[in-house]
Design a protein around this motif. Structure first.
Motif, PDB file in Angstrom:
ATOM      1  N   ARG A 100      41.326  55.891  53.010  1.00  0.00           N
ATOM      2  CA  ARG A 100      41.860  55.870  54.493  1.00  0.00           C
ATOM      3  C   ARG A 100      42.530  54.259  54.617  1.00  0.00           C
ATOM      4  O   ARG A 100      43.560  54.183  55.342  1.00  0.00           O
ATOM      5  N   ALA A 101      41.789  53.434  54.050  1.00  0.00           N
ATOM      6  CA  ALA A 101      42.570  51.916  54.041  1.00  0.00           C
ATOM      7  C   ALA A 101      44.020  52.069  53.460  1.00  0.00           C
ATOM      8  O   ALA A 101      44.975  51.337  54.193  1.00  0.00           O
ATOM      9  N   ARG A 102      43.908  52.659  52.368  1.00  0.00           N
ATOM     10  CA  ARG A 102      45.334  52.722  51.839  1.00  0.00           C
ATOM     11  C   ARG A 102      46.481  53.528  52.681  1.00  0.00           C
ATOM     12  O   ARG A 102      47.610  52.789  52.847  1.00  0.00           O
ATOM     13  N   ALA A 103      46.069  54.401  53.125  1.00  0.00           N
ATOM     14  CA  ALA A 103      46.917  55.306  53.783  1.00  0.00           C
ATOM     15  C   ALA A 103      47.425  54.704  55.233  1.00  0.00           C
ATOM     16  O   ALA A 103      48.569  54.674  55.732  1.00  0.00           O
ATOM     17  N   GLU A 104      46.282  54.311  55.909  1.00  0.00           N
ATOM     18  CA  GLU A 104      46.509  53.867  57.450  1.00  0.00           C
ATOM     19  C   GLU A 104      46.561  52.200  57.682  1.00  0.00           C
ATOM     20  O   GLU A 104      47.552  51.838  58.327  1.00  0.00           O
ATOM     21  N   LEU A 105      46.157  51.517  56.519  1.00  0.00           N
ATOM     22  CA  LEU A 105      46.555  50.003  56.719  1.00  0.00           C
ATOM     23  C   LEU A 105      47.237  49.557  55.792  1.00  0.00           C
ATOM     24  O   LEU A 105      47.768  48.471  55.770  1.00  0.00           O
ATOM     25  N   GLY A 106      47.660  50.358  54.801  1.00  0.00           N
ATOM     26  CA  GLY A 106      48.530  49.996  53.527  1.00  0.00           C
ATOM     27  C   GLY A 106      47.975  48.668  52.679  1.00  0.00           C
ATOM     28  O   GLY A 106      48.399  48.128  52.055  1.00  0.00           O
ATOM     29  N   PHE A 107      46.639  48.920  52.722  1.00  0.00           N
ATOM     30  CA  PHE A 107      45.768  47.960  51.962  1.00  0.00           C
ATOM     31  C   PHE A 107      45.175  48.556  50.660  1.00  0.00           C
ATOM     32  O   PHE A 107      44.616  49.560  50.534  1.00  0.00           O
ATOM     33  N   SER A 108      45.409  48.047  49.501  1.00  0.00           N
ATOM     34  CA  SER A 108      44.882  48.185  48.106  1.00  0.00           C
ATOM     35  C   SER A 108      44.362  46.775  47.584  1.00  0.00           C
ATOM     36  O   SER A 108      45.222  45.817  47.523  1.00  0.00           O
ATOM     37  N   ALA A 109      43.339  46.987  47.085  1.00  0.00           N
ATOM     38  CA  ALA A 109      42.962  45.850  46.460  1.00  0.00           C
ATOM     39  C   ALA A 109      43.705  45.496  45.048  1.00  0.00           C
ATOM     40  O   ALA A 109      44.323  46.340  44.582  1.00  0.00           O
ATOM     41  N   GLN A 110      43.999  44.234  44.953  1.00  0.00           N
ATOM     42  CA  GLN A 110      44.804  43.751  43.816  1.00  0.00           C
ATOM     43  C   GLN A 110      44.018  43.033  42.731  1.00  0.00           C
ATOM     44  O   GLN A 110      44.489  42.918  41.606  1.00  0.00           O
ATOM     45  N   VAL A 111      42.759  42.735  42.812  1.00  0.00           N
ATOM     46  CA  VAL A 111      42.130  42.210  41.815  1.00  0.00           C
ATOM     47  C   VAL A 111      40.926  43.192  41.267  1.00  0.00           C
ATOM     48  O   VAL A 111      40.076  43.609  41.983  1.00  0.00           O
ATOM     49  N   ARG A 112      41.170  43.425  39.866  1.00  0.00           N
ATOM     50  CA  ARG A 112      40.262  44.386  39.270  1.00  0.00           C
ATOM     51  C   ARG A 112      38.899  43.712  39.015  1.00  0.00           C
ATOM     52  O   ARG A 112      38.744  42.494  38.357  1.00  0.00           O
ATOM     53  N   PRO A 113      37.777  44.498  39.242  1.00  0.00           N
ATOM     54  CA  PRO A 113      36.373  43.779  38.714  1.00  0.00           C
ATOM     55  C   PRO A 113      36.446  43.307  37.328  1.00  0.00           C
ATOM     56  O   PRO A 113      35.875  42.463  36.999  1.00  0.00           O
ATOM     57  N   GLN A 114      37.184  44.195  36.353  1.00  0.00           N
ATOM     58  CA  GLN A 114      37.145  43.612  35.014  1.00  0.00           C
ATOM     59  C   GLN A 114      37.737  42.422  34.694  1.00  0.00           C
ATOM     60  O   GLN A 114      37.278  41.594  33.786  1.00  0.00           O
ATOM     61  N   ASP A 115      38.604  41.879  35.917  1.00  0.00           N
ATOM     62  CA  ASP A 115      39.175  40.560  35.801  1.00  0.00           C
ATOM     63  C   ASP A 115      38.477  39.435  36.706  1.00  0.00           C
ATOM     64  O   ASP A 115      38.417  38.290  36.128  1.00  0.00           O
ATOM     65  N   GLY A 116      38.221  40.047  37.734  1.00  0.00           N
ATOM     66  CA  GLY A 116      37.687  39.083  38.778  1.00  0.00           C
ATOM     67  C   GLY A 116      36.116  38.591  38.517  1.00  0.00           C
ATOM     68  O   GLY A 116      35.928  37.622  38.642  1.00  0.00           O
ATOM     69  N   LEU A 117      35.362  39.621  37.839  1.00  0.00           N
ATOM     70  CA  LEU A 117      33.975  39.037  37.681  1.00  0.00           C
ATOM     71  C   LEU A 117      33.878  38.154  36.466  1.00  0.00           C
ATOM     72  O   LEU A 117      33.206  37.191  36.701  1.00  0.00           O
ATOM     73  N   PRO A 118      34.883  38.160  35.343  1.00  0.00           N
ATOM     74  CA  PRO A 118      34.525  37.159  34.393  1.00  0.00           C
ATOM     75  C   PRO A 118      35.005  35.849  34.869  1.00  0.00           C
ATOM     76  O   PRO A 118      34.471  34.971  34.611  1.00  0.00           O
ATOM     77  N   ALA A 119      36.220  35.986  35.657  1.00  0.00           N
ATOM     78  CA  ALA A 119      36.578  34.735  36.530  1.00  0.00           C
ATOM     79  C   ALA A 119      35.627  34.060  37.248  1.00  0.00           C
ATOM     80  O   ALA A 119      35.487  32.730  37.353  1.00  0.00           O
ATOM     81  N   PHE A 120      34.725  35.056  38.000  1.00  0.00           N
ATOM     82  CA  PHE A 120      33.977  34.393  38.921  1.00  0.00           C
ATOM     83  C   PHE A 120      32.663  33.498  38.250  1.00  0.00           C
ATOM     84  O   PHE A 120      32.265  32.744  38.886  1.00  0.00           O
ATOM     85  N   ALA A 121      32.545  33.883  36.802  1.00  0.00           N
ATOM     86  CA  ALA A 121      31.538  33.168  36.316  1.00  0.00           C
ATOM     87  C   ALA A 121      31.587  31.506  36.150  1.00  0.00           C
ATOM     88  O   ALA A 121      30.781  30.906  36.165  1.00  0.00           O
ATOM     89  N   THR A 122      32.847  31.050  36.235  1.00  0.00           N
ATOM     90  CA  THR A 122      33.194  29.873  36.336  1.00  0.00           C
ATOM     91  C   THR A 122      34.037  29.152  37.656  1.00  0.00           C
ATOM     92  O   THR A 122      34.496  28.210  37.677  1.00  0.00           O
ATOM     93  N   ALA A 123      33.995  29.764  38.700  1.00  0.00           N
ATOM     94  CA  ALA A 123      34.700  29.688  39.882  1.00  0.00           C
ATOM     95  C   ALA A 123      33.750  28.839  40.806  1.00  0.00           C
ATOM     96  O   ALA A 123      32.573  28.879  40.657  1.00  0.00           O
ATOM     97  N   PRO A 124      34.486  27.755  41.721  1.00  0.00           N
ATOM     98  CA  PRO A 124      33.473  26.953  42.319  1.00  0.00           C
ATOM     99  C   PRO A 124      32.588  27.848  43.315  1.00  0.00           C
ATOM    100  O   PRO A 124      33.341  28.657  43.992  1.00  0.00           O
ATOM    101  N   LEU A 125      31.416  27.461  43.627  1.00  0.00           N
ATOM    102  CA  LEU A 125      30.507  27.908  44.454  1.00  0.00           C
ATOM    103  C   LEU A 125      30.346  26.977  45.517  1.00  0.00           C
ATOM    104  O   LEU A 125      30.330  25.922  45.677  1.00  0.00           O
TER     105      LEU A 125
END
Length: 351
Positions: free
Chosen positions: A324-349
């Motif tokens: 629904r978000a894709r069809a009506e808002l034109g929103f699709s996530a750009q960050v895949r968990p396979q990329d974002g979660l390893p990067a999160f390991a060293t991101a500032p908190l």
């Protein structure tokens, strides 16, 4: 566009504010600076330290606002029954007070931060007997290591299906009840004020600026903290719980899309949308992906430990439909968990 952003100093609010300003919008920032969310009572530069429960006293801030983006909320599941009044005050009363003040000021466009927790359990099906609505899992089954929901007819484990926005709503925690109440107040305001609102049901949000180990942190932050201490992340149940983890930058993008949509919406319209990555992962995979990022940075990877422990009231699977978000808002996530979660390991908190 001139946007009033509540909760602007928070994890998600700060990301929304940055993206709004980057595209040239004017942002009026408001945050009450709760200690358990910020660790500091000092607001960032340009932030008004105000409580949404007092929104009727903000006529100058509301002047000329086009859309209110309401992120302010007390978050977390609610640790004890004694927390009930706090959630009702900050989330329910706060939203009601803000909506009343908006109406008084002639503002009729709202984007509301909601949550996946309004669904309670996810959606399930039996291959033979179709869709099922399982009851809460029994302690005896959990103690025996049986973590799945089962078909009421044949007893076989149920498979998960994606949850869309028309799903039955069944809040199972103090926080969940308060988020659904926010949606109900917003929907009532829309009808009474001939206004327009969008509620964004965030799934598991992670990314830079996330709080460290508090009752308000997500499981990804807790896994990361364990790894930083040189300890194996503790994974409950069998690790097979399926969720959707969405990066905070994508959540901010979804809010910008919702702001644009609601600005041009007809009066009397209310819509809810899942905000998710659209790429389900198990909790064990989340722990492993964060461990991958920590291991790459430190040269020593620690394998997560599956404990078999559980928390009563936790649900087995909740997997969002992004359609629904894709069809009506034109929103699709750009960050895949396979990329974002390893990067999160060293991101500032956030401390």
């Amino acid at each position: 566009m001139r946007v009033l952003l509540t909760g602007s100093a928070g994890f998600i609010g700060a990301a929304i504010g940055r993206q709004l300003e980057e595209r040239g919008d004017e942002v009026v920032r408001v945050d009450v600076m709760l200690d358990n969310a910020h660790g500091s009572a000092e607001p960032p530069a340009g932030t008004h330290a105000l409580d949404v429960r007092d929104a009727g006293d903000w006529p100058d801030l509301l002047d000329g606002i086009d859309v209110v983006c309401h992120q302010a909320a007390l978050v977390g599941a609610g640790v004890t029954v004694a927390d009930l009044p706090h959630y009702a005050a900050h989330n329910d009363l706060g939203t009601a007070a803000l909506l009343a003040a908006m109406h008084e000021a002639g503002i009729d466009r709202l984007v509301l931060a909601s949550s996946m927790v309004v669904y309670g359990e996810g959606r399930y099906a039996c291959p033979e007997h179709g869709d099922q609505v399982p009851p809460p899992r029994r302690r005896e089954a959990l103690d025996a290591g049986d973590f799945e929901n089962h078909c009421a007819t044949c007893g076989r484990p149920l498979s998960w299906e994606t949850v869309d926005e028309s799903a039955r709503l069944d809040p199972r925690s103090t926080y969940a009840a308060s988020k659904l109440a926010q949606e109900h107040y917003s929907a009532a305001w829309v009808r009474q004020a001939d206004a327009a609102a969008v509620a964004l049901r965030y799934h598991n949000v992670y990314g830079p600026g996330m709080p460290r180990d508090t009752p308000y942190s997500g499981v990804a932050a807790m896994f990361r903290s364990s790894l930083e201490r040189g300890e194996a992340p503790q994974v409950f149940e069998d690790g097979g719980q399926v969720r959707d983890f969405v990066h905070v930058d994508d959540v901010a993008r979804a809010n910008l899309a919702a702001i644009d949509a609601v600005a041009g919406a007809a009066g009397g319209s209310f819509a809810a949308y899942n905000v998710c990555s659209g790429e389900p992962v198990t909790i064990l995979d989340v722990a492993r992906l964060v461990a991958d990022g920590t291991g790459e940075a430190s040269g020593r990877r620690i394998e997560p430990e599956v404990t078999g422990g559980y928390r009563l009231g936790d649900v087995r699977h909740v997997v969002a439909s992004p359609e629904r978000a894709r069809a009506e808002l034109g929103f699709s996530a750009q960050v895949r968990p396979q990329d974002g979660l390893p990067a999160f390991a060293t991101a500032p908190l956030r401390a």
